[in-house]
Design a protein around this motif. Structure first.
Motif, PDB file in Angstrom:
ATOM      1  N   SER A 406       0.828  -1.204   0.000  1.00 41.44           N
ATOM      2  CA  SER A 406       0.000   0.000   0.000  1.00 41.44           C
ATOM      3  C   SER A 406       0.864   1.256   0.000  1.00 41.44           C
ATOM      4  CB  SER A 406      -0.948   0.000   1.190  1.00 41.44           C
ATOM      5  OG  SER A 406      -0.225   0.005   2.410  1.00 41.44           O
ATOM      6  N   THR A 407       1.998   1.223   0.723  1.00 40.59           N
ATOM      7  CA  THR A 407       2.898   2.382   0.742  1.00 40.59           C
ATOM      8  C   THR A 407       3.528   2.589  -0.632  1.00 40.59           C
ATOM      9  OG1 THR A 407       3.395   2.048   3.088  1.00 40.59           O
ATOM     10  CG2 THR A 407       4.963   3.365   1.827  1.00 40.59           C
ATOM     11  N   GLU A 408       3.962   1.491  -1.249  1.00 39.12           N
ATOM     12  CA  GLU A 408       4.536   1.603  -2.595  1.00 39.12           C
ATOM     13  C   GLU A 408       3.520   2.177  -3.576  1.00 39.12           C
ATOM     14  OE1 GLU A 408       5.803  -2.374  -3.352  1.00 39.12           O
ATOM     15  OE2 GLU A 408       7.801  -2.049  -2.501  1.00 39.12           O
ATOM     16  N   GLU A 409       2.271   1.763  -3.424  1.00 40.42           N
ATOM     17  CA  GLU A 409       1.226   2.278  -4.329  1.00 40.42           C
ATOM     18  C   GLU A 409       0.980   3.755  -4.090  1.00 40.42           C
ATOM     19  OE1 GLU A 409      -2.037  -0.300  -3.498  1.00 40.42           O
ATOM     20  OE2 GLU A 409      -1.333  -1.905  -4.833  1.00 40.42           O
ATOM     21  N   LEU A 410       1.027   4.206  -2.824  1.00 41.84           N
ATOM     22  CA  LEU A 410       0.857   5.625  -2.526  1.00 41.84           C
ATOM     23  C   LEU A 410       1.995   6.460  -3.113  1.00 41.84           C
ATOM     24  CD1 LEU A 410      -0.395   5.601   1.191  1.00 41.84           C
ATOM     25  CD2 LEU A 410      -1.621   6.520  -0.789  1.00 41.84           C
ATOM     26  N   ILE A 429      -0.567  13.270   0.034  1.00 36.76           N
ATOM     27  CA  ILE A 429      -0.010  11.914   0.171  1.00 36.76           C
ATOM     28  C   ILE A 429       1.330  11.969   0.894  1.00 36.76           C
ATOM     29  CG2 ILE A 429       0.957   9.959  -1.104  1.00 36.76           C
ATOM     30  CD1 ILE A 429      -1.210  10.417  -3.217  1.00 36.76           C
ATOM     31  N   ARG A 430       2.160  12.954   0.530  1.00 42.37           N
ATOM     32  CA  ARG A 430       3.462  13.094   1.189  1.00 42.37           C
ATOM     33  C   ARG A 430       3.291  13.273   2.700  1.00 42.37           C
ATOM     34  NH1 ARG A 430       5.929  18.650   0.222  1.00 42.37           N
ATOM     35  NH2 ARG A 430       4.296  19.027   1.777  1.00 42.37           N
ATOM     36  N   ASP A 431       2.354  14.137   3.096  1.00 40.95           N
ATOM     37  CA  ASP A 431       2.130  14.393   4.524  1.00 40.95           C
ATOM     38  C   ASP A 431       1.597  13.153   5.239  1.00 40.95           C
ATOM     39  OD1 ASP A 431       2.969  16.950   4.033  1.00 40.95           O
ATOM     40  OD2 ASP A 431       0.954  17.825   3.969  1.00 40.95           O
ATOM     41  N   GLU A 432       0.747  12.408   4.564  1.00 46.32           N
ATOM     42  CA  GLU A 432       0.203  11.193   5.155  1.00 46.32           C
ATOM     43  C   GLU A 432       1.305  10.165   5.388  1.00 46.32           C
ATOM     44  OE1 GLU A 432      -2.873   7.544   4.049  1.00 46.32           O
ATOM     45  OE2 GLU A 432      -2.993   9.437   2.942  1.00 46.32           O
ATOM     46  N   LEU A 433       2.200  10.017   4.405  1.00 46.82           N
ATOM     47  CA  LEU A 433       3.304   9.070   4.552  1.00 46.82           C
ATOM     48  C   LEU A 433       4.251   9.497   5.674  1.00 46.82           C
ATOM     49  CD1 LEU A 433       4.076   8.375   0.788  1.00 46.82           C
ATOM     50  CD2 LEU A 433       3.185   6.734   2.446  1.00 46.82           C
ATOM     51  N   ALA A 434       4.467  10.807   5.831  1.00 51.81           N
ATOM     52  CA  ALA A 434       5.374  11.304   6.873  1.00 51.81           C
ATOM     53  C   ALA A 434       4.887  10.900   8.258  1.00 51.81           C
ATOM     54  CB  ALA A 434       5.508  12.816   6.780  1.00 51.81           C
TER      55      ALA A 434
END
Length: 455
Positions: A406-410, A429-434
């Motif tokens: 899921s992270t790779e897909e994001l 998306i960047r902020d969510e991953l952080a």
């Protein structure tokens, strides 16, 4: 290079006795897991050693293990185990904690129980010189024989008397006299001695181990401000009386204490956070930045907000030091001399780690700025790592696990949004991953993925 000494109360030029700097640091009483107050002290003296070695000195570093004393005996008896079982367990756990904090192992880590012959010989020598006396199986140091007793702590006789007590059967000549050897009691470890079975007093242990491994006079003795009196005061008195040489220690370094509110963090008060628990939430570098952001002789107050800020700072340094997508243009290179000079000037001034860290943060900021304009920062990154290493920083991210699908897909979706210039959606998306410890940094050469601590 100048160092503040508690004995003189001022900064002094650093001139060691010989070619090798001798450094003794008071170690742990291993009856429970070490807490971040311990981490503060041992990180500070780790940096002292690292910086001396960085400046070209050879250092011989001794840190004792006090593996027999009242608290240890009481804890072992409560748990129904032997003193040796208790101390071996927590000594091993302590050194694992130190390794996890990237603290260099001392060259020697003697145990009090392995230094009994030297302790007995020193005690006998003090009796022979009239500085100690035997009474009922105990041996006490005769404080009144030392005319400059109190010179380290600057305490008056009245202040020294505060809190002193004479137990039944001790037969002290003076309440200020302290035990070099304690007569055996039921349920306590004991050894044969000229005064009957017994065990060493706390203060004589450190003097005997210091003299055995470092000689009769040493350059640096470190410890927390809570052991200036009576422990270090008594070390001076008994060591100088035994050897006839002054000073026993040239530079006394005492770190401030870590506080939880108005009180110091300690095992006895129970207001502590263990190193193991702290490292579940913060990195070793985060804890170092927190501790080294304060002058080592000043008290430091623990708050979750302060540790979060330090962790964020450690992550900024990590990102600046570890990205490798910069131009190798040899003609336009970020000059690091100013940062190096500032770092050395700060550390030469009584190990001023707050100013040394400030130089590193400025270098990290300018690395990021220079990289955006295509300036070569490869050597600057090496300098940041080298100087950070002097402070014991590892520049390691938390242990990585493979990115899940899921992270790779994001990340792939964000790349598509950026190509489509849908910046707001890409930033979301960047902020969510952080928030999940995945930091994305964009540059002309592409996007770099940096693994951080989850927030």
């Amino acid at each position: 290079m100048q160092i503040s000494s508690t004995l003189s109360g001022k900064k002094e030029d650093f001139r060691p006795f010989g070619d090798v700097v001798t450094m003794y640091v008071c170690g742990i009483n291993p009856y429970a897991d070490s807490h971040i107050g311990h981490a503060m002290s041992y990180i500070i003296f780790d940096v002292v050693r690292r910086y001396l070695e960085f400046r070209g000195y050879k250092v011989k570093h001794v840190e004792n293990v006090t593996d027999v004393e009242d608290n240890i005996i009481n804890h072992a008896n409560r748990l129904g185990i032997t003193v040796k079982e208790l101390t071996e367990k927590y000594t091993q756990r302590y050194f694992k904690d130190m390794d996890d904090l990237n603290i260099l192992r001392p060259h020697f880590t003697p145990k009090a129980t392995e230094t009994i012959p030297e302790i007995i010989a020193m005690t006998k020598g003090l009796i022979d010189k009239g500085f100690a006396y035997a009474a009922g199986g105990n041996v006490f140091f005769r404080v009144r024989k030392v005319t400059d007793y109190g010179k380290l702590s600057r305490r008056s006789p009245e202040q020294m008397m505060a809190g002193t007590r004479v137990e039944a059967g001790e037969d002290k000549e003076d309440p200020k006299d302290f035990a070099l050897w304690k007569a055996a009691k039921p349920g306590e470890p004991n050894w044969d001695s000229p005064w009957g079975k017994g065990r060493p007093g706390w203060h004589i242990e450190c003097s005997a181990m210091s003299i055995k491994f470092l000689g009769e006079q040493i350059d640096i003795h470190g410890g927390g401000q809570d052991v200036v009196f009576p422990h270090h005061e008594n070390e001076i008195a008994q060591s100088e009386s035994f050897t006839g040489k002054k000073p026993f220690v040239k530079y006394w370094l005492h770190n401030g204490l870590l506080q939880m509110g108005a009180e110091k963090m300690s095992k006895s008060l129970g207001n502590l956070i263990t190193i193991r628990d702290a490292l579940k939430k913060y990195t070793a570098d985060g804890l170092r930045v927190f501790i080294l952001s304060s002058y080592y002789r000043s008290p430091l107050t623990y708050t979750p907000e302060a540790l979060e800020a330090a962790q964020s700072g450690a992550e900024r340094l990590l990102r600046a030091a570890t990205r490798d997508n910069n131009s190798s243009n040899p003609k336009d290179v970020l000059n690091t001399k100013n940062y190096q000079d500032r770092f050395i000037e700060a550390m030469d001034d009584d190990f001023n780690t707050p100013q040394a860290l400030a130089a590193l943060f400025d270098l990290a900021r300018d690395i990021n700025k220079a990289e955006e304009t295509g300036v070569n920062v490869i050597k600057a990154r090496e300098t940041l790592k080298e100087l950070g290493g002097v402070l014991g920083l590892t520049f390691k991210a938390p242990e990585e696990t493979p990115l899940d699908k899921s992270t790779e897909e994001l990340i792939a979706e964000r790349n598509r949004l950026r190509k489509a210039k849908r910046w707001q959606e890409a930033d979301k998306i960047r902020d969510e991953l952080a928030l999940h410890g995945i930091v994305l940094e964009d540059s002309p050469d592409g996007t770099v993925i940096i693994r951080m601590r989850k927030r």
